[in-house]
Design an enzyme around this catalytic site. Structure first.
Site, PDB file in Angstrom:
ATOM      1  N   SER A  88     -50.725 -70.318   5.255  1.00 36.50           N
ATOM      2  CA  SER A  88     -50.831 -68.967   5.823  1.00 36.50           C
ATOM      3  C   SER A  88     -52.197 -68.355   5.491  1.00 36.50           C
ATOM      4  O   SER A  88     -53.224 -68.857   5.941  1.00 36.50           O
ATOM      5  CB  SER A  88     -49.666 -68.110   5.313  1.00 36.50           C
ATOM      6  OG  SER A  88     -49.606 -66.881   5.996  1.00 36.50           O
ATOM      7  N   ARG A 113     -56.969 -58.798   8.380  1.00 39.87           N
ATOM      8  CA  ARG A 113     -55.663 -59.437   8.545  1.00 39.87           C
ATOM      9  C   ARG A 113     -54.596 -58.650   7.777  1.00 39.87           C
ATOM     10  O   ARG A 113     -53.523 -58.343   8.302  1.00 39.87           O
ATOM     11  CB  ARG A 113     -55.760 -60.875   8.028  1.00 39.87           C
ATOM     12  CG  ARG A 113     -54.485 -61.717   8.127  1.00 39.87           C
ATOM     13  CD  ARG A 113     -54.757 -63.070   7.447  1.00 39.87           C
ATOM     14  NE  ARG A 113     -53.747 -64.077   7.766  1.00 39.87           N
ATOM     15  CZ  ARG A 113     -52.641 -64.275   7.068  1.00 39.87           C
ATOM     16  NH1 ARG A 113     -52.380 -63.519   6.027  1.00 39.87           N
ATOM     17  NH2 ARG A 113     -51.783 -65.239   7.416  1.00 39.87           N
ATOM     18  N   HIS A 195     -45.404 -64.337  10.743  1.00 39.10           N
ATOM     19  CA  HIS A 195     -45.293 -65.567  11.532  1.00 39.10           C
ATOM     20  C   HIS A 195     -44.105 -65.517  12.498  1.00 39.10           C
ATOM     21  O   HIS A 195     -43.342 -66.466  12.620  1.00 39.10           O
ATOM     22  CB  HIS A 195     -45.236 -66.792  10.614  1.00 39.10           C
ATOM     23  CG  HIS A 195     -46.446 -66.907   9.747  1.00 39.10           C
ATOM     24  ND1 HIS A 195     -47.683 -67.278  10.233  1.00 39.10           N
ATOM     25  CD2 HIS A 195     -46.628 -66.630   8.430  1.00 39.10           C
ATOM     26  CE1 HIS A 195     -48.560 -67.239   9.240  1.00 39.10           C
ATOM     27  NE2 HIS A 195     -47.956 -66.839   8.154  1.00 39.10           N
ATOM     28  N   GLN A 244     -52.306 -67.918  14.498  1.00 34.78           N
ATOM     29  CA  GLN A 244     -51.572 -68.188  13.260  1.00 34.78           C
ATOM     30  C   GLN A 244     -50.535 -67.123  12.905  1.00 34.78           C
ATOM     31  O   GLN A 244     -49.466 -67.435  12.401  1.00 34.78           O
ATOM     32  CB  GLN A 244     -52.579 -68.350  12.112  1.00 34.78           C
ATOM     33  CG  GLN A 244     -52.004 -69.033  10.902  1.00 34.78           C
ATOM     34  CD  GLN A 244     -52.515 -68.432   9.612  1.00 34.78           C
ATOM     35  OE1 GLN A 244     -52.570 -67.222   9.435  1.00 34.78           O
ATOM     36  NE2 GLN A 244     -52.906 -69.286   8.701  1.00 34.78           N
TER      37      GLN A 244
END
Length: 293
Positions: A88, A113, A195, A244
């Site tokens: 991750s 992020r 995710h 991702q």
């Protein structure tokens, strides 16, 4: 072949990186640069902060990134990766370590992020749960059959899969998974559904930042969470990284491919030893260790 692996969120601890700061002028310089880039004194929180302070997403992600990348830098000539992967968040650490990204660019992306994920978490109550002792295909089938948003998010090792989604769907899936024979299906203390499709607003925000970042040809291949295979083309690496946040972390598959491609010695770079534990469950035959200066 020597493979270096980089941990993700959850590996933080008070005092992380202080030994590097105190023993290396290069480390001290990078930590100070990080304070300037982030606009707050992250080193003080890393070295002296409480567990609660370190748990804030805007602190946790840069802190783990800094510990990992500065450790790799301070290792100097002894750090010679032939392949890398990161779990991750750890993927960005790996991309700095294999010279795809500059340190400052990597840290800026990690900070963006963290902030984007925090904002996405606040939009809709969501969570994650660890499912133990059930085959992946059964977990996937039960998630697909559960109303609401719930998906397989982290393929950590055989028999350990993390699911992610809206709170009601995750709770319902946990009940169904337990009935189907899971040894445990337990909610994780996280702020949101990482995710999963619920991270789409964060993915869009981060993708724009990734698009404006320079990616160069790496010193060695990276096995990315999205693709699981060796990647060396900067444009492909950049594209994979953009997806991702909403795609699952295919860690088991990435490690299996690294072993298939000749990886025999796996070294964890950064705080904690979570990845070494997962390695032993993926393949006991390979050597695992902790990176040291």
């Amino acid at each position: 072949m020597k493979a270096y692996i980089f941990p993700g969120q959850g590996a933080q601890f008070t005092g992380m990186g202080q030994d590097l700061y105190e023993s290396s002028a290069k480390a001290k310089e990078l930590f100070q640069q990080a304070n300037d880039i982030l606009g707050f004194d992250i080193t003080k929180i890393m070295f002296e902060g409480s567990a609660d302070e370190l748990k804030q997403t805007k602190v946790t992600q840069p802190a783990i990134f800094l510990h990992s990348t500065i450790l790799a830098e301070v290792m100097g000539q002894s750090f010679k990766p032939e392949m890398v992967a990161g779990h991750s968040l750890g993927e960005i650490s790996a991309l700095v370590a294999n010279r795809t990204l500059a340190f400052s660019d990597g840290l800026t992306l990690v900070s963006k992020r963290a902030q984007a994920m925090q904002k996405a978490c606040e939009l809709e109550p969501s969570t994650m749960a660890a499912v133990l002792g059930l085959e992946d295909h059964l977990v996937e089938a039960i998630c697909a059959d559960t109303p609401g948003i719930v998906v397989a998010a982290n393929y950590n090792c055989p028999g350990q899969l993390v699911i992610s989604g809206d709170i009601n769907a995750v709770n319902l899936a946990c009940e169904k998974l337990t009935e189907a024979g899971a040894r445990r299906a337990l909610l994780l203390p996280v702020g949101g559904a990482f995710h999963s499709p619920l991270m789409e607003p964060a993915r869009e925000e981060l993708a724009a930042a990734i698009e404006n970042t320079v990616f160069t040809t790496p010193a060695c291949p990276i096995y990315q969470n999205v693709s699981t295979v060796a990647v060396t083309n900067p444009a492909d690496i950049q594209k994979n990284l953009m997806f991702q946040l909403t795609a699952p972390v295919k860690w088991t598959q990435s490690i299996q491919n690294m072993i298939k491609d000749g990886g025999t010695e796996f070294i964890e770079v950064g705080p904690g030893n979570v990845l070494q534990g997962l390695m032993r469950k993926i393949d006991r035959k390979v050597t695992t260790s902790k990176a040291e200066v």
